[in-house]
Write an enzyme that holds these catalytic residues in place. Structure first.
Site, mmCIF file in Angstrom:
data_model
loop_
_atom_site.group_PDB
_atom_site.id
_atom_site.type_symbol
_atom_site.label_atom_id
_atom_site.label_comp_id
_atom_site.label_asym_id
_atom_site.label_seq_id
_atom_site.Cartn_x
_atom_site.Cartn_y
_atom_site.Cartn_z
ATOM 1 N N ASP A 186 -51.150 11.353 -27.680
ATOM 2 C CA ASP A 186 -50.446 10.507 -26.704
ATOM 3 C C ASP A 186 -48.974 10.921 -26.608
ATOM 4 O O ASP A 186 -48.071 10.093 -26.686
ATOM 5 C CB ASP A 186 -50.569 9.032 -27.084
ATOM 6 C CG ASP A 186 -50.248 8.101 -25.903
ATOM 7 O OD1 ASP A 186 -50.284 8.568 -24.743
ATOM 8 O OD2 ASP A 186 -49.945 6.922 -26.141
ATOM 9 N N LYS B 173 -45.954 11.544 -24.698
ATOM 10 C CA LYS B 173 -45.489 11.098 -23.381
ATOM 11 C C LYS B 173 -44.022 10.703 -23.497
ATOM 12 O O LYS B 173 -43.504 10.507 -24.608
ATOM 13 C CB LYS B 173 -46.318 9.918 -22.898
ATOM 14 C CG LYS B 173 -46.211 8.676 -23.792
ATOM 15 C CD LYS B 173 -47.076 7.543 -23.263
ATOM 16 C CE LYS B 173 -46.964 6.306 -24.171
ATOM 17 N NZ LYS B 173 -47.803 5.193 -23.668
#
Length: 732
Positions: free
Chosen positions: A137, A139
């Protein structure tokens, strides 16, 4: 940052809660302090989520993974309780904004910043992949920006390479727009390190252009573009070729065609400052982001008081994916720092753009600028930088307070420690009409050259570290000169107090080092005129050209002294005196003065340095036990990646003193520097470092009571004993 509510606990797991950093559907994140005063972000999970066995299993995994991480560019868990009814975890408090917050609010980062970002994130990912972990993840919301580099957070869905997620079978693990095509296809199944590199490419494209490479909108649409369409390359053509090549390589649909984390780091590392050793400084981020970080750090110094009554509900800091039917997007807000980064966004961005959020009709408030006149590049740049940092923290702490009636600004001016440049610098400062007061200069040569110019223009100048007497200045004739340090002429006072009250001494021997010239003569005269405990003093001189302290020490010890004072300024010659005393097996008190307090003394004296006590006109904030000193130390470490430097706490107080004078004048009319100068000398200001009081009259001198400190050489360092009037007896 929001005030604690009545229902919030006072303490959790040995952490004292200070404020709410954010709240979402899964729980609340608090600003807290650990038992040793370190600020942390502490996340508490709501009981209804913790009751879900799958969720608790993910939470345990996050704690286990993040606790074991040691890389410089990741935020590890410092404490946790995964089995509590409402489980919690604590991480180091990171005051920086997320990359998403910075770019959405302030615009894209310059290419050189993106290069540093990419190199260090690649290093972080490489360390994860080396232990067979995939983050899954990566980001902008999971990347925090701080002065020494980015921090990668949120390991709630990290897994071993090729492992299957611990979640529902129809969930898509990751965040649409940044997850890889294979993540979208496998519904949370097997992914490898190359998936993180695809996400890194998306992050770097966004950081450099402000555009998401697969657009925005409903999650299914973004996922479709990720799998089947090329990325939006708008703005990428203007990037330097090496950076553009890295982004293009990472965004390859085929995982086999993407570079490894090591290859990305290698491609960018030649433009990245060294990662090892001390923090590389603030040069990698643009000024607007640094201001935002400073504002965040300041809030930790001044958390809001607990709210007793009802309060409006907080909006959850969550991302909701709309448009899914049977498939869902799982975005676990697993890291406390992630929620911290998401909280307070609008207010912080406004502050970074030079505005202050206010209530009511009044929005325009005046700004009073303080000039820091310092040696920032010369031989005493370390001292100048420390004062600049302390002043910056004070300015940002003032501006972060609620309902301020004026803002402070800080402008730094570098004279390089050169007298001619100091005069030119003073003229530049005086030509800037917005300046209300000056802190500095930070060197004796600079103060001697510039202070008369400031005084002639009625500009208040606060000398923090320079002794006015040594600089040949007079507060009687220079009416706007404000000196907030104890004078060298009173440097014997702390040692007299120590040898009279703390460790009573009736027979004192002074080893007078003639190499110190008039300084040694003055020290000796003061001790002879006012001996410790009203006892006896004997004086034993060492010629300036001699390096043998043995004879003088032998004569001194023949008087059977209870204490020996070295009257000199040379660390190396003081070490020779220490070795001679140790060779003669002297076990009484031994004392010296601040110029000797250098690493050279400890190195040259070795074990003979143990127990020596020194006076100094500055504090050591990291060793002071007050809440204000702990908060200052924590904010300094968070902002600059190091313990507070010498004179930084005193510079922090100088800003507070000036602000107190501004407070007394009000903000409805234009304030002239001369008004600020006059107000300074009528204040009683209890600073972080010491109380500041001025003798009322024409001299404008500072009252000397309780303004100096004691240190002791112990274990190869100078241990802070405290204010001289409060220091306790110590063993030698």
């Amino acid at each position: 940052m929001r005030a604690l509510r009545a229902e919030d606990p006072e303490e959790l797991g040995g952490h004292r809660l200070l404020a709410r950093l954010g709240a979402g559907g899964m729980g609340v994140v608090y600003l807290a302090r650990s038992a040793d005063g370190t600020p942390v972000a502490l996340k508490v999970i709501r009981a209804e989520y913790a009751a879900d066995p799958a969720f608790r299993a993910r939470f345990r995994r996050e704690v286990r993974l993040a606790t074991g991480l040691t890389g410089r560019w990741v935020v590890a868990v410092t404490a946790a309780d995964t089995e509590a009814r409402e489980p919690w975890l604590a991480t180091a408090f990171v005051p920086g904004p997320s990359l998403a917050e910075a770019v959405d609010g302030l615009g894209p980062l310059p290419p050189e910043s993106v290069v540093v970002l990419g190199a260090r994130l690649a290093r972080a990912l490489g360390e994860l992949h080396a232990v067979d972990l995939v983050h899954r993840d990566v980001k902008p919301g999971n990347i925090l920006l701080v002065p020494d580099g980015p921090r990668l957070i949120d390991f709630g869905i990290a897994k071993g390479a090729g492992a299957t997620a611990l979640t529902a079978p129809d969930a898509v693990i990751g965040t649409p727009g940044y997850l890889s095509p294979e993540q979208a296809r496998t519904h949370g199944g097997k992914v490898g390190p190359a998936s993180d590199l695809f996400s890194l490419g998306c992050v770097l494209a966004y950081a450099a252009t402000g555009r998401r490479p697969f657009g925005t909108g409903d999650a299914p649409v973004v996922l479709y573009r990720t799998v089947h369409e090329p990325p939006d390359r708008t703005g990428l053509a203007q990037l330097p070729p090496p950076l553009r090549a890295v982004i293009d390589g990472c965004l390859a649909k085929d995982p086999a065609l993407r570079p490894t984390a090591a290859e990305v780091h290698s491609a960018m590392a030649h433009d990245d400052p060294p990662e090892e050793g001390p923090a590389p400084g603030t040069g990698w981020l643009p000024p607007a982001v640094l201001r935002l970080i400073a504002e965040r750090s300041a809030r930790a110094l001044d958390p809001p008081p607990r709210t007793a009554g009802p309060i409006a509900p907080e909006q959850p800091n969550t991302l909701t994916a709309q448009g899914f039917s049977r498939r869902r997007v799982l975005t676990i807000g697993g890291s406390a720092a992630a929620v911290l980064a998401a909280s307070g966004t609008a207010a912080s961005v406004l502050l970074a753009r030079g505005h202050l959020p206010t209530t009511g009709a009044r929005r325009d408030i005046p700004t009073h600028t303080i000039a820091l006149h310092a040696d920032l590049t010369g031989t005493q740049k370390t001292l100048g930088k420390a004062q600049e940092r302390g002043a910056l923290l004070a300015v940002t702490a003032h501006n972060a307070r609620a309902n301020v009636s004026y803002r402070l600004g800080l402008s730094s001016y570098d004279d390089g420690g050169d007298a001619a440049r100091a005069r030119d610098t003073a003229r530049r400062v005086l030509a800037t009409r917005s300046v209300s007061a000056v802190i500095g200069p930070t060197t004796t040569a600079g103060a001697r050259a510039a202070a008369p110019l400031y005084a002639a223009a009625s500009m208040p100048v606060v000398l923090v570290s320079v002794d006015d007497g040594t600089a040949g200045l007079s507060t009687t004739t220079l009416r706007t000169l404000c000196v907030t340090r104890a004078s060298d002429s009173s440097q014997t006072l702390p040692l007299l107090s120590y040898l009279t009250r703390t460790r009573p001494t009736h027979r004192t021997a002074v080893v007078q080092d003639r190499a110190a010239g008039e300084t040694a003569v003055d020290i000796t005269r003061n001790l002879v005129e006012t001996p410790p405990s009203d006892g006896t003093i004997t004086v034993h001189q060492v010629a300036a050209e001699s390096t043998d302290f043995g004879p003088a020490v032998a004569h001194a010890l023949a008087t059977r002294p209870q204490a020996v004072v070295y009257a000199g300024t040379s660390p190396g010659r003081a070490a020779a005196c220490a070795r001679a005393l140790a060779a003669a097996h002297f076990t009484g008190a031994v004392a010296g003065f601040e110029p000797v307090m250098r690493g050279a003394f400890l190195t040259a004296a070795g074990q003979a340095a143990e127990g020596w006590v020194f006076e100094a006109p500055y504090t050591q904030a990291q060793s002071v036990g007050t809440p204000a000193a702990k908060a200052f130390t924590a904010a300094y470490r968070a902002r600059f990646g190091a313990a507070p430097g010498r004179w930084s706490a005193e510079a922090y107080d100088a800003v507070g003193l000036i602000a107190r004078a501004l407070d007394a004048l009000g903000t409805t009319t234009t304030i002239e520097p001369a008004q600020v100068a006059e107000g300074l000398f009528h204040l009683a200001y209890d600073g972080l470092a010491k109380p500041i009081r001025f003798v009322q009259g024409t001299t404008h001198t500072m009252a000397l009571e309780n303004t100096a400190f004691l240190y002791q050489a112990s274990g190869g360092v100078f241990r802070f004993l405290g204010r001289y009037d409060q220091a306790r007896a110590v063993k030698t």
